[in-house]
Enzyme design. Structure first.
Site, short mmCIF file in Angstrom:
data_model
loop_
_atom_site.label_atom_id
_atom_site.label_comp_id
_atom_site.label_asym_id
_atom_site.label_seq_id
_atom_site.Cartn_x
_atom_site.Cartn_y
_atom_site.Cartn_z
N GLY A 12 8.20 3.33 -2.98
CA GLY A 12 8.24 4.60 -3.51
C GLY A 12 6.78 4.92 -2.28
N CYS A 13 5.95 5.09 -2.78
CA CYS A 13 4.77 5.06 -2.54
C CYS A 13 4.10 3.95 -1.72
CB CYS A 13 3.30 5.79 -3.01
SG CYS A 13 2.28 5.84 -2.40
#
Length: 176
Positions: A12-13
């Site tokens: 993810g981020c």
């Protein structure tokens, strides 16, 4: 004897993926970047727009004698929701999918074994969708993304708090 190896993880981020690995004995560097896509020299704006095929990743340089790859994997899995193929937490899109990018056959074997262990654990009701992929060209992200949790601590805390990541980790990984 080579005292440095590289591991690449998508979770993810990338802002949230640096801190868990950073500043541990045997970890030499953690760099936010992009990997797995078809666009050469992508920018953050290219990645954010989607369609480049890249994942947001962290590339970790480590000393395997002090921090073996198996420990990196043990630290990686509890940072993610391995059942979500549409992104991670509030970050949606192909660029936020999860993946382990292996750099050699030994890493591939260990990554696949760790994925199998997670699948067999019964911890999740849905299938594990985290990909195990061969490493491809890594592009470091822009400087303002590097070690974001240190350079922008308030924004990092706010983003992480609203993402739902910590609640998921607590609910699925803590004390289990």
């Amino acid at each position: 004897m080579n005292d440095r190896e590289v591991a690449t993880f998508a979770g993810g981020c990338f802002w949230c993926m640096v801190k868990p690995f950073d500043e541990l004995p045997g970890i030499i560097d953690v760099v936010s970047g992009y990997s797995g896509g078809h666009l050469e020299n992508p920018s953050y704006e290219d990645i954010k727009a989607g369609g480049s095929g890249h994942y947001e990743v962290v590339q970790i340089t480590y000393d395997p004698a002090l921090f073996p790859y198996e420990r990196l994997l043990e630290l990686y899995w509890p940072q993610i929701d391995p059942t979500d193929d549409g992104g991670q937490f509030h970050d949606r899109g192909e660029q936020y999918r999860t993946a382990i990018f292996y750099h050699n056959e030994h890493q591939k074997q260990l990554a696949e074994e760790s994925k199998h262990t997670i699948e067999e654990s019964g911890r999740f009701k849905k299938p594990i969708v985290t990909n195990v992929l061969p490493a491809s060209t890594f592009y470091p992200a822009e400087e303002y993304h590097q070690k974001f949790y240190k350079t922008n601590p308030e924004e990092y805390k706010q983003d992480r708090a609203k993402s739902g990541r910590d609640e998921f980790i607590d609910g699925h990984w803590k004390n289990k």
